[in-house]
Motif scaffolding. Structure first.
Motif, short mmCIF file in Angstrom:
data_model
loop_
_atom_site.label_atom_id
_atom_site.label_comp_id
_atom_site.label_asym_id
_atom_site.label_seq_id
_atom_site.Cartn_x
_atom_site.Cartn_y
_atom_site.Cartn_z
N THR A 99 0.85 -1.17 -0.03
CA THR A 99 -0.06 0.00 -0.04
C THR A 99 1.03 1.24 -0.09
N THR A 103 1.07 4.23 -2.77
CA THR A 103 1.09 5.33 -2.23
C THR A 103 1.98 6.61 -2.97
N LEU A 119 -5.82 2.81 -0.11
CA LEU A 119 -5.26 3.75 0.66
C LEU A 119 -5.11 3.00 2.23
N PHE A 120 -6.06 2.20 2.46
CA PHE A 120 -6.00 1.49 3.73
C PHE A 120 -5.97 -0.16 3.82
N TRP A 157 -9.64 14.30 7.08
CA TRP A 157 -8.19 14.27 7.23
C TRP A 157 -7.65 14.06 5.76
N THR A 158 -6.47 14.81 5.48
CA THR A 158 -5.75 14.58 4.22
C THR A 158 -4.64 13.38 4.79
N ARG A 159 -3.97 12.63 4.07
CA ARG A 159 -2.73 11.91 4.33
C ARG A 159 -1.73 12.77 5.06
N ALA A 162 -2.64 13.00 8.78
CA ALA A 162 -2.48 11.62 9.29
C ALA A 162 -1.11 11.71 9.62
N ASP A 163 -0.11 11.95 8.78
CA ASP A 163 1.24 11.84 8.76
C ASP A 163 1.61 12.62 10.06
#
Length: 254
Positions: A99, A103, A119-120, A157-159, A162-163
């Motif tokens: 994944t 990405t 994505l998950f 939330w965007t990636r 989350a990061d």
């Protein structure tokens, strides 16, 4: 012949703090304690420590290690079960690595047909559900609204969000570990300052009250998936964080 705790720590590359923790939980008691309070170990204890370290290297938790060494479970049965878990985890991590690779390609512009659900892939939804169920069981149905609140907040939330969220968690965990290594008490001002940072980090997802925040601290100790992360940093760290959270909740939350 007997060796002091400092000598055993040097020989085994295990910290004195960890040896004291093993003593406190009944996993490895010293042969005797001197009048000055210092612990001393003999050959029998060193052999047991060797077995503890071997089993820990295989990824077994301290409770399971104790059960094996005390004869409550056959080592081979425990290892077979652990092997099954490791293989399942290996498959999950392989999916997760794939994944991440897809990405990266997506972000670099080399791949534009990645489905959003991909994505998950590899994230453990069942594990997350277990955490939620355990919190509800511990703290009552009222905590479910906090969980739902967190899901609503994170839905947009965007990636990058989350990061950033995970980077802050790692920073807080490292700060906790440094204080623990330095022998700082959980209720000391420095520890409470980091716990305030932890609380504000938690509030990005949901806003716990005194009861639910204290329950989260207990979950860090009682849930093996959480505890192993802290134990990987230092034995006893999970309990230390639990106590820091409890002190913070008692002093600052209602």
């Amino acid at each position: 012949m007997a060796w002091s705790i400092a000598q055993v720590a040097r020989m085994s590359k295990v910290t004195s703090r960890t040896l004291r923790h093993y003593d406190a939980i009944g996993l490895l008691e010293p042969a005797w304690v001197g009048g000055n309070g210092h612990r001393y170990y003999e050959r029998e204890q060193l052999l047991r420590l060797q077995q503890i370290l071997l089993l820990r290297d295989l990824g077994l938790g301290l409770d399971t290690v104790a059960e094996v060494l005390d004869g409550r479970h056959r080592a081979v049965d425990v290892l077979r079960n652990h092997r099954r878990w490791l293989r399942a985890e290996q498959e999950r991590l392989a999916r997760l690595a794939d994944t991440v690779t897809r990405t990266i390609r997506e972000m670099e512009g080399g791949e534009h047909n990645m489905k959003m659900e991909e994505l998950f892939d590899g994230f453990d939804a069942d594990q997350q559900a277990r955490y939620e169920a355990e919190l509800v069981e511990r703290l009552g149905e009222g905590v479910q609204e906090h969980i739902d609140e967190g899901k609503r907040r994170m839905r947009g939330w965007t990636r990058a969000d989350a990061d950033t969220f995970m980077a802050e968690w790692h920073a807080v965990a490292e700060a906790y570990g440094a204080l623990f290594d330095a022998g700082v008490a959980p209720d000391a001002p420095e520890a409470q300052e980091v716990t305030d940072r932890h609380y504000r980090w938690i509030c990005l997802g949901w806003t716990p009250n005194r009861e639910s925040y204290t329950g989260l601290g207990r979950l860090y100790v009682d849930a093996p998936d959480f505890k192993v992360q802290f134990d990987a940093r230092a034995e006893g760290l999970a309990e230390w964080v639990r106590d820091a959270i409890a002190a913070y909740a008692e002093a600052r939350l209602s």
